[in-house]
Design a protein around this motif. Sequence first.
Motif, short mmCIF file in Angstrom:
data_model
loop_
_atom_site.label_atom_id
_atom_site.label_comp_id
_atom_site.label_asym_id
_atom_site.label_seq_id
_atom_site.Cartn_x
_atom_site.Cartn_y
_atom_site.Cartn_z
N LEU A 98 -18.60 20.47 27.89
CA LEU A 98 -18.62 19.13 27.30
C LEU A 98 -19.05 18.01 28.24
O LEU A 98 -19.51 16.97 27.76
CB LEU A 98 -17.23 18.78 26.75
CG LEU A 98 -16.69 19.62 25.59
CD1 LEU A 98 -15.32 19.09 25.18
CD2 LEU A 98 -17.64 19.62 24.42
N VAL A 113 -18.60 23.77 18.17
CA VAL A 113 -19.34 22.54 17.88
C VAL A 113 -20.44 22.83 16.86
O VAL A 113 -20.65 22.05 15.92
CB VAL A 113 -19.93 21.96 19.18
CG1 VAL A 113 -20.87 20.79 18.87
CG2 VAL A 113 -18.81 21.49 20.10
N VAL A 165 -12.47 22.43 17.33
CA VAL A 165 -12.87 21.10 17.77
C VAL A 165 -12.92 20.17 16.56
O VAL A 165 -13.12 20.60 15.42
CB VAL A 165 -14.25 21.11 18.46
CG1 VAL A 165 -14.23 22.05 19.65
CG2 VAL A 165 -15.36 21.48 17.49
N ASP A 211 -9.11 15.26 28.17
CA ASP A 211 -10.29 15.99 27.69
C ASP A 211 -9.97 17.41 27.28
O ASP A 211 -10.81 18.11 26.72
CB ASP A 211 -11.37 16.02 28.78
CG ASP A 211 -11.94 14.66 29.08
OD1 ASP A 211 -12.29 13.94 28.12
OD2 ASP A 211 -12.02 14.29 30.28
N LYS A 252 -18.82 12.28 19.28
CA LYS A 252 -17.74 12.67 20.20
C LYS A 252 -17.07 13.95 19.72
O LYS A 252 -16.73 14.09 18.55
CB LYS A 252 -16.70 11.55 20.32
CG LYS A 252 -15.52 11.92 21.22
CD LYS A 252 -14.55 10.77 21.39
CE LYS A 252 -13.28 11.19 22.12
NZ LYS A 252 -13.52 11.85 23.41
N VAL A 253 -16.88 14.89 20.67
CA VAL A 253 -16.21 16.16 20.40
C VAL A 253 -14.86 16.17 21.10
O VAL A 253 -14.76 15.85 22.28
CB VAL A 253 -17.06 17.35 20.90
CG1 VAL A 253 -16.29 18.66 20.76
CG2 VAL A 253 -18.39 17.41 20.14
N THR A 254 -13.84 16.54 20.36
CA THR A 254 -12.50 16.68 20.92
C THR A 254 -12.05 18.12 20.71
O THR A 254 -12.08 18.63 19.59
CB THR A 254 -11.50 15.74 20.22
OG1 THR A 254 -11.94 14.39 20.37
CG2 THR A 254 -10.11 15.88 20.83
N VAL A 292 -16.45 26.94 23.03
CA VAL A 292 -16.54 25.52 22.67
C VAL A 292 -17.85 25.22 21.96
O VAL A 292 -17.88 24.55 20.91
CB VAL A 292 -16.39 24.64 23.93
CG1 VAL A 292 -16.67 23.18 23.59
CG2 VAL A 292 -14.99 24.80 24.52
N MET A 340 -25.47 22.79 26.76
CA MET A 340 -24.37 22.17 27.50
C MET A 340 -24.94 21.18 28.52
O MET A 340 -26.03 21.39 29.03
CB MET A 340 -23.54 23.24 28.23
CG MET A 340 -22.90 24.26 27.33
SD MET A 340 -21.84 25.43 28.23
CE MET A 340 -23.04 26.38 29.19
N PRO A 341 -24.19 20.13 28.85
CA PRO A 341 -22.92 19.74 28.25
C PRO A 341 -23.14 19.10 26.89
O PRO A 341 -24.09 18.34 26.68
CB PRO A 341 -22.35 18.73 29.25
CG PRO A 341 -23.56 18.11 29.88
CD PRO A 341 -24.57 19.21 29.96
N VAL A 342 -22.24 19.42 25.98
CA VAL A 342 -22.35 18.94 24.60
C VAL A 342 -21.78 17.52 24.56
O VAL A 342 -20.67 17.28 24.10
CB VAL A 342 -21.61 19.90 23.65
CG1 VAL A 342 -21.82 19.48 22.21
CG2 VAL A 342 -22.11 21.33 23.84
N THR A 343 -22.56 16.59 25.06
CA THR A 343 -22.13 15.20 25.15
C THR A 343 -22.26 14.52 23.79
O THR A 343 -23.01 14.97 22.92
CB THR A 343 -23.00 14.44 26.16
OG1 THR A 343 -24.37 14.49 25.72
CG2 THR A 343 -22.90 15.08 27.54
#
Length: 789
Positions: A692, A759, A647, A719, A655-657, A755, A775-778
């Motif tokens: 996420l 992170v 990620v 996403d 923000k995580v991508t 995921v 979670m969710p890892v906003t």
Amino acid sequence: MPKDDGIGAATLRREDVRFLTGKGQYTDDIKAYGETAAVFARSTVANGVIKSIDTTAAAAMPGVLAIFTGEDFVEVGGNPAGWLINSRDGTPMHEPKRPVLAHGKVRHVGDAYAAVIAETVEQAKNAVEAIEVDIEELDAIVDMKDALTGTNYVHDEIGTNQCFDWGWIEDNRAATDAAIKGAHHVTTLELVNNRLVPNAMEPRSSRAEYKAASDEYVLHTTSQNPHLTRLLISAFVLGIPENKLTVIAPDVGGGFGSKIYHYGEEALVLAAAKKLGRPVTWTADRTEAFLTDAHGRDHVTKIELALDKDGNFLAFRTETLANVGAYLSNFATATPTFLHGTLMAGNYTVPNVYVNVKAVFTNTAPVDAYRGAGRPEATYSLERVIDKAAREIGRDPIDLRRQNFIKPDQYPFASAAGLEYDSGNYDALMDQMEKVADLAGFAERRKASEAKGLLRGFGVNAYIEACGIAPSNLVGVLGSRVGLYDAATVRVNATGNLSVMVGAHSHGQGHETAFPQVVAEMLGIDASAIDIVHGDTSKIPFGMGTYGSRSLAVCGSAVVRATEKVINKAKKIAAHMLEVSDGDIEFKDGQFSVAGTDKSVSFGEVALKAYIPHEFPLEDIEPGLEETAFYDPANFTYPSGAYCCEVELDPETGKVTVESMTAVDDFGNVINPMIVTGQVHGGLGQGIGQALLENTTYDENGQLLSASYMDYAMPRADDVPFYTVDHSKGNACTHNPLGVKGCGEAGAIGSPPTVVNAVIDAMQSGGKNVTHIDMPVTPHRVWLAMQNA
């Protein structure tokens, strides 16, 4: 090399032709003369006493044909739980009645207390608005910890909000406690498995007809398990004799577990159809789906991992609160217990495991199995605490897992959580994952991210799941009210083509393609000559449906057994045709031949002869060529895998991508690689969504705040990354004839911890001492965690 359309061939899915051209037929597409519409009046409060329901004005509105309330169903049965779970002290679980329509009390927002049947949907909706209801609102019970300590109850008649207090394995408890107390190091983690809404593309729909002349009912419904629906309605809810009720699940636009169960709307339309003598259809809108479909997950867990000074795992111990919502859905009691607790040893040689689960009633929608059903919850807890432990003791997360993996020479392996794994090679999966994901190049990729002002993280996970649910003798001991076998009938027509009737139901799995591949391989004929029939209880043998990655492992095995019976009978017919003993007949590539000679007859010739038995010795050979087999598995199957992802995290915004996702799985033998890859892709998307984006949120009054796509964040194309999927390292299952293990849930099991681990790694690479984030890892949660680290 595999046949072009046999086992191992990546043939295109034949069912996609009708779906892509708009020719699929779903429940709401089925119409007939006299069709009527049902619409439900649903509670807008989470907990309340129904003081009165006045339907006078509604009944007088244009087009209204009938109105039902809960009082019309007081004398009928309730929708039961499918598994009876005892508490640790031996007391049985609490099983309050789940009515067709609420009466006395409403117990969650969306709980239906009345239904209007009208000529059109619009007329029914207008009449619902005219129903006058007086509900005395009570304080809502939403938080599980508060539910266990308060004196306000979802079901007053049981005097508690605890359904059960379950321990697994209770005999392990003392040894696990001692191992943790004496360990060199103990890692503790508290975490949440966030509640999810399944969100199948097609909402639930049910359509009923009653045929007065024969006193028969026909129910079309969006079901993953039509025979179970028929059984529950007959035996527990309405009492309709099974031989008078046909349940048909036509094309179903996705289920993910939420359509396994019987729902009250199915019983209501049946009762209404009989009363009116006309077809009655109900189709949910999206808000109804959010409010009333069985939700998934919703666990709060404390997990402890004990290690010795060398990093060997000594014990896992967990305490979980599992939300079951306002009513017990059919699999609600199995999901947090036997589908979860039995996997709490993971892929590891840990000698001690103890699991405690308290199931809790709340004023929220019922919670039941959702893709993975207990296995994602177990894997997430295990793989997060292992990652945290690795950081605490200064070990590489992959090396620590490898050290504790079960090794290939240890199979069959009896896990400390009570299962016997039959095959696997977790080191080989991890080797392949490192290779395919180019782990060696990660450092350079991290530098490139840092040059852009971004943090790059790497996350890893090893999972195992129990699929092919399940041996009836085992689940019977564990509390299941039904057997979990499956069945198939292979009917060979006189012209040599086949109809195969299966108990499994296809709602996206590709059964119409994969099952013919199996039969075509066995018979040496083209798969195009084989038709699959499913979903209609009047046509198929009694089977237990599709869920738990069981279709090929269980129903496919029944198909194999039925096909073997066909071959054995066909050998007798061929022997008669060739004037030899059937012991002299060999069968290969669609030809029956006399051993050691060139005398042979084709499968098609034998099929025709079976229906023209002019010269048969009838005392030895009956006319026809049709066989049925039931298959009850000897064990679960155990797919496993090694997953990793990378990620990028923007420290300014949180923000995580997800930049990459690699899934290396052991699914045993693979029937159709293309279908398997597609199944993994779908699961990965749902797992990334949980990690996420997705979160079902109730406020303190029990109002669902995330009741639409404006508020519930489903993953979209941008996403998720392009996935790398590899299932080349399969170890055949040793106890079913196909050697298959199941693939439908793996992606959703393996991806969430992967995921989150990535992170955490990214945040720590940026110097932030963040050890966990739920979670969710906003972006908001990530940003707050980094500010507070």
